[in-house]
Design a protein around this motif. Sequence first.
Motif, PDB file in Angstrom:
ATOM      1  N   LYS A 114     -60.824  94.266  64.516  1.00 35.46           N
ATOM      2  CA  LYS A 114     -60.564  94.505  63.097  1.00 35.46           C
ATOM      3  C   LYS A 114     -60.622  95.985  62.710  1.00 35.46           C
ATOM      4  O   LYS A 114     -60.344  96.333  61.557  1.00 35.46           O
ATOM      5  CB  LYS A 114     -61.588  93.748  62.252  1.00 35.46           C
ATOM      6  CG  LYS A 114     -61.452  92.225  62.317  1.00 35.46           C
ATOM      7  CD  LYS A 114     -62.540  91.541  61.501  1.00 35.46           C
ATOM      8  CE  LYS A 114     -62.370  90.017  61.510  1.00 35.46           C
ATOM      9  NZ  LYS A 114     -63.458  89.338  60.782  1.00 35.46           N
ATOM     10  N   GLN A 115     -60.955  96.860  63.631  1.00 30.78           N
ATOM     11  CA  GLN A 115     -61.261  98.244  63.268  1.00 30.78           C
ATOM     12  C   GLN A 115     -60.041  99.101  62.990  1.00 30.78           C
ATOM     13  O   GLN A 115     -60.139 100.136  62.313  1.00 30.78           O
ATOM     14  CB  GLN A 115     -62.065  98.914  64.394  1.00 30.78           C
ATOM     15  CG  GLN A 115     -61.269  99.105  65.683  1.00 30.78           C
ATOM     16  CD  GLN A 115     -61.904 100.131  66.588  1.00 30.78           C
ATOM     17  OE1 GLN A 115     -62.214 101.234  66.180  1.00 30.78           O
ATOM     18  NE2 GLN A 115     -62.108  99.751  67.843  1.00 30.78           N
ATOM     19  N   GLU A 116     -58.851  98.702  63.456  1.00 28.18           N
ATOM     20  CA  GLU A 116     -57.699  99.596  63.448  1.00 28.18           C
ATOM     21  C   GLU A 116     -57.400 100.165  62.068  1.00 28.18           C
ATOM     22  O   GLU A 116     -57.126 101.360  61.921  1.00 28.18           O
ATOM     23  CB  GLU A 116     -56.468  98.860  63.998  1.00 28.18           C
ATOM     24  CG  GLU A 116     -55.268  99.779  64.164  1.00 28.18           C
ATOM     25  CD  GLU A 116     -54.136  99.110  64.908  1.00 28.18           C
ATOM     26  OE1 GLU A 116     -53.043  99.679  64.923  1.00 28.18           O
ATOM     27  OE2 GLU A 116     -54.342  98.002  65.471  1.00 28.18           O
ATOM     28  N   ASP A 117     -57.446  99.363  61.042  1.00 25.05           N
ATOM     29  CA  ASP A 117     -57.098  99.823  59.698  1.00 25.05           C
ATOM     30  C   ASP A 117     -58.311  99.916  58.778  1.00 25.05           C
ATOM     31  O   ASP A 117     -58.172  99.948  57.553  1.00 25.05           O
ATOM     32  CB  ASP A 117     -56.061  98.879  59.077  1.00 25.05           C
ATOM     33  CG  ASP A 117     -54.769  98.825  59.882  1.00 25.05           C
ATOM     34  OD1 ASP A 117     -54.316  99.899  60.303  1.00 25.05           O
ATOM     35  OD2 ASP A 117     -54.248  97.720  60.086  1.00 25.05           O
ATOM     36  N   ASN A 118     -59.498  99.979  59.352  1.00 26.27           N
ATOM     37  CA  ASN A 118     -60.718  99.992  58.554  1.00 26.27           C
ATOM     38  C   ASN A 118     -61.584 101.175  58.993  1.00 26.27           C
ATOM     39  O   ASN A 118     -62.307 101.107  59.974  1.00 26.27           O
ATOM     40  CB  ASN A 118     -61.481  98.675  58.735  1.00 26.27           C
ATOM     41  CG  ASN A 118     -62.653  98.537  57.779  1.00 26.27           C
ATOM     42  OD1 ASN A 118     -63.269  99.523  57.379  1.00 26.27           O
ATOM     43  ND2 ASN A 118     -62.981  97.300  57.431  1.00 26.27           N
ATOM     44  N   GLN A 119     -61.477 102.283  58.265  1.00 22.98           N
ATOM     45  CA  GLN A 119     -62.193 103.497  58.660  1.00 22.98           C
ATOM     46  C   GLN A 119     -63.706 103.328  58.589  1.00 22.98           C
ATOM     47  O   GLN A 119     -64.443 103.895  59.399  1.00 22.98           O
ATOM     48  CB  GLN A 119     -61.756 104.666  57.776  1.00 22.98           C
ATOM     49  CG  GLN A 119     -60.325 105.118  58.039  1.00 22.98           C
ATOM     50  CD  GLN A 119     -59.978 106.387  57.296  1.00 22.98           C
ATOM     51  OE1 GLN A 119     -60.742 106.876  56.460  1.00 22.98           O
ATOM     52  NE2 GLN A 119     -58.802 106.936  57.593  1.00 22.98           N
ATOM     53  N   GLU A 120     -64.164 102.548  57.622  1.00 24.67           N
ATOM     54  CA  GLU A 120     -65.613 102.334  57.501  1.00 24.67           C
ATOM     55  C   GLU A 120     -66.139 101.566  58.710  1.00 24.67           C
ATOM     56  O   GLU A 120     -67.202 101.888  59.244  1.00 24.67           O
ATOM     57  CB  GLU A 120     -65.919 101.566  56.213  1.00 24.67           C
ATOM     58  CG  GLU A 120     -67.413 101.498  55.906  1.00 24.67           C
ATOM     59  CD  GLU A 120     -67.699 100.809  54.590  1.00 24.67           C
ATOM     60  OE1 GLU A 120     -68.882 100.807  54.189  1.00 24.67           O
ATOM     61  OE2 GLU A 120     -66.765 100.270  53.969  1.00 24.67           O
ATOM     62  N   LEU A 121     -65.358 100.600  59.173  1.00 26.82           N
ATOM     63  CA  LEU A 121     -65.748  99.849  60.361  1.00 26.82           C
ATOM     64  C   LEU A 121     -65.688 100.734  61.608  1.00 26.82           C
ATOM     65  O   LEU A 121     -66.538 100.636  62.503  1.00 26.82           O
ATOM     66  CB  LEU A 121     -64.841  98.628  60.527  1.00 26.82           C
ATOM     67  CG  LEU A 121     -65.148  97.673  61.693  1.00 26.82           C
ATOM     68  CD1 LEU A 121     -66.604  97.196  61.649  1.00 26.82           C
ATOM     69  CD2 LEU A 121     -64.200  96.483  61.667  1.00 26.82           C
ATOM     70  N   GLN A 122     -64.697 101.608  61.669  1.00 32.65           N
ATOM     71  CA  GLN A 122     -64.608 102.547  62.786  1.00 32.65           C
ATOM     72  C   GLN A 122     -65.848 103.432  62.847  1.00 32.65           C
ATOM     73  O   GLN A 122     -66.397 103.687  63.925  1.00 32.65           O
ATOM     74  CB  GLN A 122     -63.348 103.402  62.659  1.00 32.65           C
ATOM     75  CG  GLN A 122     -62.050 102.644  62.875  1.00 32.65           C
ATOM     76  CD  GLN A 122     -60.836 103.506  62.576  1.00 32.65           C
ATOM     77  OE1 GLN A 122     -60.932 104.717  62.380  1.00 32.65           O
ATOM     78  NE2 GLN A 122     -59.669 102.874  62.524  1.00 32.65           N
ATOM     79  N   TRP A 166     -68.788 102.722  61.652  1.00 30.02           N
ATOM     80  CA  TRP A 166     -69.912 101.865  62.038  1.00 30.02           C
ATOM     81  C   TRP A 166     -69.964 101.714  63.563  1.00 30.02           C
ATOM     82  O   TRP A 166     -71.030 101.806  64.171  1.00 30.02           O
ATOM     83  CB  TRP A 166     -69.754 100.505  61.364  1.00 30.02           C
ATOM     84  CG  TRP A 166     -70.891  99.548  61.597  1.00 30.02           C
ATOM     85  CD1 TRP A 166     -72.147  99.618  61.069  1.00 30.02           C
ATOM     86  CD2 TRP A 166     -70.864  98.371  62.403  1.00 30.02           C
ATOM     87  NE1 TRP A 166     -72.921  98.555  61.489  1.00 30.02           N
ATOM     88  CE2 TRP A 166     -72.154  97.773  62.322  1.00 30.02           C
ATOM     89  CE3 TRP A 166     -69.890  97.752  63.166  1.00 30.02           C
ATOM     90  CZ2 TRP A 166     -72.480  96.591  62.994  1.00 30.02           C
ATOM     91  CZ3 TRP A 166     -70.205  96.579  63.839  1.00 30.02           C
ATOM     92  CH2 TRP A 166     -71.489  96.010  63.748  1.00 30.02           C
ATOM     93  N   LYS A 174     -71.660  93.227  56.006  1.00 27.82           N
ATOM     94  CA  LYS A 174     -70.691  93.601  54.973  1.00 27.82           C
ATOM     95  C   LYS A 174     -69.262  93.653  55.499  1.00 27.82           C
ATOM     96  O   LYS A 174     -68.317  93.754  54.715  1.00 27.82           O
ATOM     97  CB  LYS A 174     -71.073  94.929  54.332  1.00 27.82           C
ATOM     98  CG  LYS A 174     -70.967  96.145  55.228  1.00 27.82           C
ATOM     99  CD  LYS A 174     -71.414  97.383  54.430  1.00 27.82           C
ATOM    100  CE  LYS A 174     -71.325  98.652  55.259  1.00 27.82           C
ATOM    101  NZ  LYS A 174     -71.767  99.836  54.514  1.00 27.82           N
ATOM    102  N   PHE A 175     -69.098  93.555  56.809  1.00 28.56           N
ATOM    103  CA  PHE A 175     -67.749  93.573  57.379  1.00 28.56           C
ATOM    104  C   PHE A 175     -67.215  92.168  57.650  1.00 28.56           C
ATOM    105  O   PHE A 175     -66.083  92.015  58.111  1.00 28.56           O
ATOM    106  CB  PHE A 175     -67.738  94.375  58.680  1.00 28.56           C
ATOM    107  CG  PHE A 175     -68.130  95.817  58.506  1.00 28.56           C
ATOM    108  CD1 PHE A 175     -67.313  96.692  57.801  1.00 28.56           C
ATOM    109  CD2 PHE A 175     -69.327  96.293  59.027  1.00 28.56           C
ATOM    110  CE1 PHE A 175     -67.679  98.033  57.638  1.00 28.56           C
ATOM    111  CE2 PHE A 175     -69.702  97.610  58.868  1.00 28.56           C
ATOM    112  CZ  PHE A 175     -68.881  98.482  58.168  1.00 28.56           C
TER     113      PHE A 175
END
Length: 846
Positions: free
Chosen positions: A55-63, A65, A137-138
């Motif tokens: 899921k990280q590709e388009d989620n900078q906050e997850l990246q 993390w 939260k993700f």
Amino acid sequence: MAESFLFCIAESLIAKLASWAYEETSMVLGAYKDLREFTRTLSYLKAVLLDADQKQEDNQELQEWLRQIKLVFSDAENVLEELEYENLRKKHGIDSNKIKVGQFFSNSNPIVIRHRIARKIKEIKNGLDRVAADRHKFGLKIIDVDGRVVHKREMTYSHVDSDVIGREHDKENIIKLLLLHGNDRTLSVIPIVGIGGLGKTTLAKLVFNDSRMDECFELKMWVCVSEGFDVKQLIVKIINSANDSSSADTPVHHQQKFKDLDIEQLQNRLRKKLRGQKFLLIFDDVWNGSRVEWVRMRDLIQVGAVGSKIVVTTRSHNIASMMGTLPSHILEGLSPEDSLSVFLKWAFKEGEEKKYPHLVNIGREIARKCGGVPLAVRTLGSLLFSKFDTNEWEYVRNNEIWNLPQISGDILPALKLSYDQMPFYLKQCFALFALYPKDYTFDSFDVTSLWGALGLLPSQKGNQILKNGANQYLYELLSISFIQDFVDYGIGFTFKMHYLVHELAKSVAFGDCLLTDYSLECMDSVARGVRHLSFRKDVLGGEFGVQRLSGVRTILFPIAGVGSHNKAFLDAFTTSCKHLRFLDLSDSTYETLPLSIGKLKHLRFLSLENNTKVKTLPDSICNLLKLEVLILIGCTQLETLPKGLRKLISLQHLEITTKLCVLPEDDIENLSSLKTLKIECCDNLESLFGGIKLPNLRALCVANCRSLKSLSLDSDHFPALETLLVDNCDMLKLAEVQEGRNSNSRLKVLTFVSLPQLVTLPLWLQGSMTTLQFLSISSCNSLVVLPEWLSAMNCLKTLCITDCPNVLSLPNDIHGLPTLERLEIHGCPESLGKSQLQVGESSHKP
């Protein structure tokens, strides 16, 4: 993309923490509770890491993390490595319990060390707790390895364009095989093998749609396997394809209802459909499947008429070997001319290229960088369709493919399918190929040493040599066509990697591995997260701070003849990068190493190969208790070896060149983990191994020791020795050993090269009658006779005799060797060549 390795790192950390040694040590440190809590949190995180990675590709906050987790994991690996180091010191009694008052608060005091480690464990545990608290939260889900999402290739179909370029010769070769042996009762299976994007499916389509196939086969079926080798699903696909082939009026609902039948009903319908029919069946895009599943499938469809054929397309040599009854058709790349034709077809409308000759010239260079892979050519051609700005074409030409836009069906997504299918342990290993330049010729020892130093290999068992488990990884990469041009040279092998596969390695390793030309001053632009650095040229510059790169674990100079000559570079990295695991200083010109080298507690690999300037080495090297590989070969000016070599209790591979007259054999004898020893260009050395024991040594190479007169190889002292190479030792007389000695030797590989004193084979070789598999004798001018007992070597597979002009004959019964597979005789008398023919003929008789 390197964050995808986090799952594998988590598994490794959990496995380490579960070991008895860590549990015992944590109790001594008073950190048992912290480590238990750390392990529990780590297990929670591991369960959602696969979902987070997807899921990280388009989620900078997850990246971000995931980057935080990566930092914590890196700290955890380092502290556990330090724990292992202290355990080794304690276990082998290397650290002293006597501490002077002035040293009590020193960093070398075991009490201070244990307190520091306990504090680090608590800090890491708290850091992981903080990061883990954000996981909810993700909306992350628990995904296990087998349930992870792997992007699949789109299903293929049998229709093909009529203007395919550059595959006519391949098509004719396959059709020739399909038309031959028309009366064979065995169901022939022809595999087509190659990397993704090479055109295996297109070739199969060309064959399938050729009019000669309609004349030869009553029934043609196309089945795209792709998603998995499920027998029931494949039966349905074959029946549906057969219905399509036999009747264009077959209603769709009639086809679909087969899915509701059980396996017994399905197999009856399948066999009824195929019985007595001469059919051609294409199994396209086969990724996996056990031999049991394949045999079940084959037995069900083996009811057709004589001459029925199957064509299989696959990226896996293992699949091809399992399914094929004929040799695989290894698909090669397109020629430069054909590549350009394909490129122009996709970059321009028909005939439009004639208006833009300057763009065609740039296109020729772009097509060349695709390495003959049609999908890559199509990808870059499509990217430039209807674009006539020279700058845009030059941008594509000058950039790496993985930096260019990619959409579904383009080359990197197609290749990444193979990467996605890899087991996690292999993904980390593959990514490290990004440290080497394109078109590089790899040596298996270099690559597997890097993997071993970074802790990516399976734990060794018993007396296993370091390379054994690693070679299995290389065979897996060979199986899926990720490495090629494989050449076995007996004690190892070389190979290459297709340019596009190398591009994929760079893509997945981005941010973790860096191959650079940078000077020290330019290194400030290197990302902080880089852990593996490789240099194409010597690093220039003066004073340099590397604190921001303190997490670097690999320093590599991969290009032959290129090494480090900058003392500031070495001082900076050995002082600041305390977590180095792999330090390659080959072809360097240092006259000595800094004392700080001994503080690299985690270092497992150190090479000074071909340093012709180094004269001495600091004794602090012997503090590297985790060092597994030490290479000093080619250090022709090295006057002495460090004192205390016996302290290198983890050393498995040692290579030495020195001006010493006598090696410190007492120290070498106490290297309890030593399995491979290479002694080369020691011109002052006159004798070796006068009575010392090396019970775990598996491989020994002695080469270019011109003064060497004696080499004691009593099997009582070398009971595990399996590989022996003796090369270019003018004074050495191997045969002067009492009869009956070495009667229990267990050699498997033996090579003698350029030994002027060798008159016949040494008597001690008789002890390997039941084990010797490979024997090579080359350039031994005094060799006159091969003993008759050589004919009793009942495991010998390879016998090579080259440039031995005085050997007149082979033993009388050599033709009776039951296992002999290869006999090579070159540069020997003609009479011996006749023996070769006789042996060659008889050794292949059933």
